[in-house]
Design an enzyme around this catalytic site. Structure first.
Site, PDB file in Angstrom:
ATOM      1  N   ASP A 237      41.224  48.364  34.323  1.00 20.26           N
ATOM      2  CA  ASP A 237      41.991  47.065  33.388  1.00 20.26           C
ATOM      3  C   ASP A 237      42.883  47.267  33.692  1.00 20.26           C
ATOM      4  OD1 ASP A 237      42.913  49.151  31.800  1.00 20.26           O
ATOM      5  OD2 ASP A 237      41.485  48.841  30.743  1.00 20.26           O
TER       6      ASP A 237
ATOM      7  N   ASP B  80      42.221  34.658  49.538  1.00 18.74           N
ATOM      8  CA  ASP B  80      40.557  34.359  50.386  1.00 18.74           C
ATOM      9  C   ASP B  80      40.195  34.023  51.025  1.00 18.74           C
ATOM     10  OD1 ASP B  80      38.159  36.282  49.180  1.00 18.74           O
ATOM     11  OD2 ASP B  80      38.157  34.496  48.263  1.00 18.74           O
TER      12      ASP B  80
ATOM     13  N   GLU C  58      42.687  35.919  54.752  1.00 19.32           N
ATOM     14  CA  GLU C  58      41.665  37.050  54.996  1.00 19.32           C
ATOM     15  C   GLU C  58      40.830  36.326  55.975  1.00 19.32           C
ATOM     16  OE1 GLU C  58      37.044  38.823  53.521  1.00 19.32           O
ATOM     17  OE2 GLU C  58      38.224  37.033  52.748  1.00 19.32           O
TER      18      GLU C  58
HETATM   19 CA    CA Z   1      39.374  48.062  29.686  1.00 19.47          CA
END
Ligand code: CA
Length: 642
Positions: free
Chosen positions: A184, A355, A384
């Site tokens: 995270d 992206d 990209e």
């Molecule tokens: Ca987590």
């Protein structure tokens, strides 16, 4: 529905109003200190807030609510006016064009939606003040080295947010390559010290916005709400904390954005505002098979390309779970531009990585980049384009002298060409046409780039085999490749775990395995790469090797912006110099297994004769005179900065 946040606020507003009238102000129902009777009647309004003080005074709000197209919106707030109201094809949307004048003050106001039957709905909207000046949003450049992170796989600082029962994918299973593992935002924030000490100056986490998809949601590229952080990664507040802490360390936070597609479970896919919001929409709505992109990216530049090939490239869906956004719809175009600006402003970003750059409408992408760079002149965006062809890499960089007149407004592109050539050059047998000549000639292609030093180079990324696997787990070769890349006139990017020889050799090409968990990121991990505990000697050696180069590079003006001179490889030895004033950095690649005495006469033009140089890895000093002893296969970096 009416949500009065605080009855005392009403009293405060009334007293402030009387106060304001005395000062001769307009009779707005709110004031700039933010006291306002707040309403939240509308299902969705995006962007959810905006700021005063942008160069572009326009803001287009997407409003979604049941039969909202029957309503007429009204705003009473000094400096803000409704320029136009657009109905969409779906009755449940309105697009409101606002003009925010220079005199508008930060504050909250209500948008009143009046229906013909006399009904009213109200929504409170906020214009914030900007936290810093536009010039302070400084993007990444060749003085940076970027650490690319797959957040689900880096560190799990909060096991409590690993799964939510209301989201479609509920599994957390670290033993499965394609499942979520629990990493995270807090995990990244908690380890910024490690990243900083390694010598990285920027971080690029792959997307952190919500992917409420039934499977493979960990990678982040199938967003289902462009304004929401995935709760499994954390909160907007935690994202801001990451940005703030990075900034306080002088590190830049790069946001990974996707303008080409969304996830199939995106909230708007159930009720699309326009008939052409996504490409191949009719097929999708009729439950027919949509067309996929041909992935023939050269159709963007090919002067002979057929129309069907051009459309097939840009309008096809990337994959069946990723609907292709139609950026030719002007409301979609505004939506994407405003979304990017909202995140830059909210997080104080130090760059965007966009992206799949060649897949959206290319004229839109040019407008998108221009709109951002107009607001943030010191910003950086890297696009990209997965191409090994320098002509294509050059085409996308701003200032390219393109025959078709196309200018991308994009500062940085990606050097897949050099990435591939480095592996070939070091792995291949030396010959006239193979081996080191590949990078010697590859770097010679820089003449075609508008600005070589603004191009991003990397040994691998989250979609490619780990560099250690590409080098067949040969440490000497890996070091040669990495060290060369780090002295080039480029912006280097390394993938997390490269420093501890992470590999995916068991299953080449396997994305889940490429994105292996960083050891020590989870409580109870037997190995901890942050502290070094349990790492093998070889891993520790690579970590320390990269740390030395990165920390040297951090303050090396010669590497950041110096002149580059290189000499054609001879007998398996290739030498490159970076030069700026008194600082000269020498990079030598030697592919000979046995020690070599390198005759220095050939390098006379660099002016090093008699100077003392230091090896930045070993610390040893040598005098540059007559010949240089190379101890067998490997690379060395020498500097005049002692
Ligand atoms: Ca987590």
């Amino acid at each position: 529905m009416k949500n009065v946040t605080n009855i005392f606020l009403i009293i405060a507003v009334i007293s402030l109003l009387s106060c304001k009238k005395e000062q001769g102000d307009h009779n707005e129902v709110i004031d700039s200190s933010g006291f306002v009777e707040e309403y939240d009647d509308i299902e969705r309004i995006e962007p959810s807030n905006w700021w005063v003080g942008f160069k572009n005074p326009k803001l287009e709000l997407l409003v979604k609510d049941d039969h909202i197209s029957d309503a007429t919106p009204e705003i009473s707030y000094q400096g803000v006016s409704i320029d136009k109201v657009h109905k969409a094809d779906s009755p449940n949307y309105l697009f409101i064009d606002l003009l925010i004048s220079e005199s508008a003050k930060p504050g909250k106001f209500n948008i009143t939606f009046k229906f013909e039957n006399g009904e009213e709905k109200k929504q409170t909207y906020e214009l914030k003040s900007r936290e810093k000046s536009a010039e302070e949003y400084v993007g990444f450049d060749s003085s940076d080295v970027v650490y690319l992170i797959t957040p689900d796989r880096f560190a799990n600082a909060n096991p409590k947010n690993d799964t939510y029962p209301y989201l479609k994918e509920t599994d957390v299973n670290r033993s499965l390559d394609f499942s979520r593992h629990g990493g995270d935002i807090k995990g990244i924030t908690a380890h910024l010290d490690y990243i900083e000490e390694m010598g990285f100056t920027a971080i690029w986490p792959s997307p952190l916005l919500i992917n409420d998809m039934p499977k493979w949601s960990y990678h982040g590229y199938a967003m289902t709400d462009f304004y929401q952080v995935d709760p499994r990664f954390g909160t907007l507040q935690e994202y801001r904390e990451l940005a703030d802490k990075a900034r306080s360390k002088g590190m830049k936070l790069i946001m990974d954005q996707v303008a080409n597609h969304c996830g199939l479970e995106h909230w708007w896919m159930k009720d699309l505002p326009f008939k052409d919001w996504v490409n191949h929409q009719q097929k999708f709505e009729n439950n027919e098979k949509v067309s996929y992109s041909t992935h023939r990216r050269t159709a963007n530049q090919d002067i002979y390309a057929s129309q069907i090939d051009k459309n097939g490239m840009t309008d096809g869906w990337f994959v069946d779970a990723m609907p292709d956004l139609n950026q030719r719809n002007p409301f979609m175009a505004n939506y994407i531009i405003q979304n990017s600006i909202w995140w830059i402003e909210n997080l104080g970003l130090g760059g965007i990585r966009q992206d799949t750059y060649p897949y959206p409408d290319k004229d839109f992408m040019s407008n998108w980049a221009a709109a951002i760079m107009k607001e943030y002149q010191n910003f950086s965006i890297v696009g990209e384009e997965w191409s090994y062809n320098p002509l294509l890499i050059a085409y996308w960089q701003e200032g390219a002298n393109n025959k078709d007149g196309y200018d991308s407004n994009l500062k940085s592109t990606m050097d897949f060409a050099m990435q591939s050539l480095i592996v070939q050059a070091i792995s291949e047998e030396e010959n006239w046409n193979s081996g080191l000549v590949k990078i010697y000639e590859g770097l010679a292609n820089d003449f075609v780039y508008p600005s070589p030093k603004d191009i991003m180079v990397f040994p691998d990324n989250h979609d490619m085999d780990r560099v250690f696997t590409q080098f067949k787990e040969n440490i000497a070769n890996t070091k040669m490749g990495l060290s060369y890349l780090l002295v080039l006139p480029r912006i280097p990017q390394l993938y997390y775990g490269t420093e501890i020889l992470m590999q995916n050799s068991a299953k080449p090409g396997d994305h889940g395995l490429i994105r292996t968990d960083f050891p020590g990121g989870w409580e109870g991990d037997p190995v901890n790469a942050f502290t070094g505990e349990g790492l093998s000697d070889e891993q520790k050696d690579m970590q320390s090797y990269l740390k030395k180069i990165l920390n040297y590079r951090k303050n090396s003006k010669a590497i950041h912006e110096g002149k580059t001179v290189h000499f054609a490889p001879v007998n398996g030895v290739y030498v490159l110099f970076r030069i700026l004033d008194e600082e000269i950095v020498v990079h030598v690649l030697n592919k000979n297994e046995n020690p070599v005495d390198l005759d220095l006469k050939r390098f006379e033009e660099v002016g090093l004769e008699g100077k003392t140089l230091k090896n930045i890895i070993s610390g040893e000093e040598v005098i540059w005179k007559d010949s240089l002893k190379l101890n067998g296969k490997g690379s060395i970096i020498l500097t005049t900065k002692i």
